[in-house]
Design a protein around this motif. Structure first.
Motif, PDB file in Angstrom:
ATOM      1  N   ALA A  17       0.862  -1.097  -0.037  1.00 26.18           N
ATOM      2  CA  ALA A  17      -0.016  -0.125   0.148  1.00 26.18           C
ATOM      3  C   ALA A  17       0.768   1.208   0.006  1.00 26.18           C
ATOM      4  O   ALA A  17       0.486   2.248  -0.519  1.00 26.18           O
ATOM      5  CB  ALA A  17      -0.988   0.063   1.278  1.00 26.18           C
ATOM      6  N   ALA A  18       1.825   1.305   0.695  1.00 27.73           N
ATOM      7  CA  ALA A  18       2.856   2.409   0.802  1.00 27.73           C
ATOM      8  C   ALA A  18       3.385   2.527  -0.502  1.00 27.73           C
ATOM      9  O   ALA A  18       3.663   3.714  -0.798  1.00 27.73           O
ATOM     10  CB  ALA A  18       4.030   2.286   1.763  1.00 27.73           C
ATOM     11  N   LEU A  19       4.006   1.488  -1.161  1.00 25.90           N
ATOM     12  CA  LEU A  19       4.555   1.632  -2.639  1.00 25.90           C
ATOM     13  C   LEU A  19       3.586   2.116  -3.477  1.00 25.90           C
ATOM     14  O   LEU A  19       4.002   3.086  -4.521  1.00 25.90           O
ATOM     15  CB  LEU A  19       5.083   0.380  -2.891  1.00 25.90           C
ATOM     16  N   ALA A  20       2.415   1.715  -3.670  1.00 27.80           N
ATOM     17  CA  ALA A  20       1.113   1.867  -4.616  1.00 27.80           C
ATOM     18  C   ALA A  20       0.963   3.466  -4.376  1.00 27.80           C
ATOM     19  O   ALA A  20       0.786   4.335  -5.410  1.00 27.80           O
ATOM     20  CB  ALA A  20      -0.036   1.379  -4.296  1.00 27.80           C
ATOM     21  N   ASN A  21       0.990   4.083  -2.978  1.00 29.14           N
ATOM     22  CA  ASN A  21       0.879   5.451  -2.806  1.00 29.14           C
ATOM     23  C   ASN A  21       1.757   6.110  -3.580  1.00 29.14           C
ATOM     24  O   ASN A  21       1.618   7.300  -4.141  1.00 29.14           O
ATOM     25  CB  ASN A  21       0.701   5.624  -1.079  1.00 29.14           C
ATOM     26  N   ARG A  22       3.115   5.690  -3.237  1.00 38.32           N
ATOM     27  CA  ARG A  22       4.322   6.458  -3.963  1.00 38.32           C
ATOM     28  C   ARG A  22       4.360   6.600  -5.339  1.00 38.32           C
ATOM     29  O   ARG A  22       4.511   7.572  -6.196  1.00 38.32           O
ATOM     30  CB  ARG A  22       5.697   6.030  -3.431  1.00 38.32           C
ATOM     31  N   VAL A  23       3.975   5.328  -6.092  1.00 40.71           N
ATOM     32  CA  VAL A  23       3.490   5.327  -7.354  1.00 40.71           C
ATOM     33  C   VAL A  23       2.694   6.072  -8.019  1.00 40.71           C
ATOM     34  O   VAL A  23       2.954   6.773  -9.054  1.00 40.71           O
ATOM     35  CB  VAL A  23       3.571   3.741  -8.075  1.00 40.71           C
ATOM     36  N   VAL A  24       1.558   6.287  -7.519  1.00 36.46           N
ATOM     37  CA  VAL A  24       0.512   7.107  -7.911  1.00 36.46           C
ATOM     38  C   VAL A  24       0.833   8.615  -7.476  1.00 36.46           C
ATOM     39  O   VAL A  24       0.580   9.429  -8.560  1.00 36.46           O
ATOM     40  CB  VAL A  24      -0.918   6.798  -7.186  1.00 36.46           C
ATOM     41  N   LEU A  25       1.388   8.951  -6.661  1.00 38.08           N
ATOM     42  CA  LEU A  25       1.967  10.192  -6.199  1.00 38.08           C
ATOM     43  C   LEU A  25       3.136  10.654  -7.447  1.00 38.08           C
ATOM     44  O   LEU A  25       2.829  11.744  -7.995  1.00 38.08           O
ATOM     45  CB  LEU A  25       2.762  10.235  -5.037  1.00 38.08           C
ATOM     46  N   GLU A  26       3.897   9.766  -7.766  1.00 36.98           N
ATOM     47  CA  GLU A  26       4.951  10.321  -8.800  1.00 36.98           C
ATOM     48  C   GLU A  26       4.147  10.296 -10.215  1.00 36.98           C
ATOM     49  O   GLU A  26       4.629  11.040 -11.029  1.00 36.98           O
ATOM     50  CB  GLU A  26       6.125   9.112  -8.855  1.00 36.98           C
ATOM     51  N   ALA A  27       3.272   9.453 -10.517  1.00 38.68           N
ATOM     52  CA  ALA A  27       2.501   9.496 -11.813  1.00 38.68           C
ATOM     53  C   ALA A  27       1.758  10.715 -12.050  1.00 38.68           C
ATOM     54  O   ALA A  27       1.876  11.361 -13.038  1.00 38.68           O
ATOM     55  CB  ALA A  27       1.597   8.298 -11.976  1.00 38.68           C
TER      56      ALA A  27
END
Length: 71
Positions: A17-27
């Motif tokens: 979940a933390a990694l998904a949050n970071r990926v969405v933020l970067e995108a």
């Protein structure tokens, strides 16, 4: 963009979940920067931080030593 998680039994540390949050933020950040560049006619240099053109943050004045009982 779709973000999916792995099966919870295999994600013991709940890092997905933390990694998904970071990926969405970067995108989202990349999309916003692309729109800004198209609007302003600029080009982002990936060697520079995204916030390089912003003034430095103001110092936090809420944590004075007097608040901690030290004079």
């Amino acid at each position: 963009m779709d973000v999916v998680e792995v099966a919870p039994p295999y994600d013991h540390a709940e890092i997905t979940a933390a990694l998904a949050n970071r990926v969405v933020l970067e995108a989202l950040s990349a999309l916003a920067r692309k729109q800004k560049d198209q609007r302003d006619g600029t080009t982002w240099d990936p060697a520079q931080p995204l916030l390089a053109d912003r003034p430095p943050a103001l110092p936090d004045v809420t944590h004075h030593s007097s608040h901690l009982g030290h004079d």
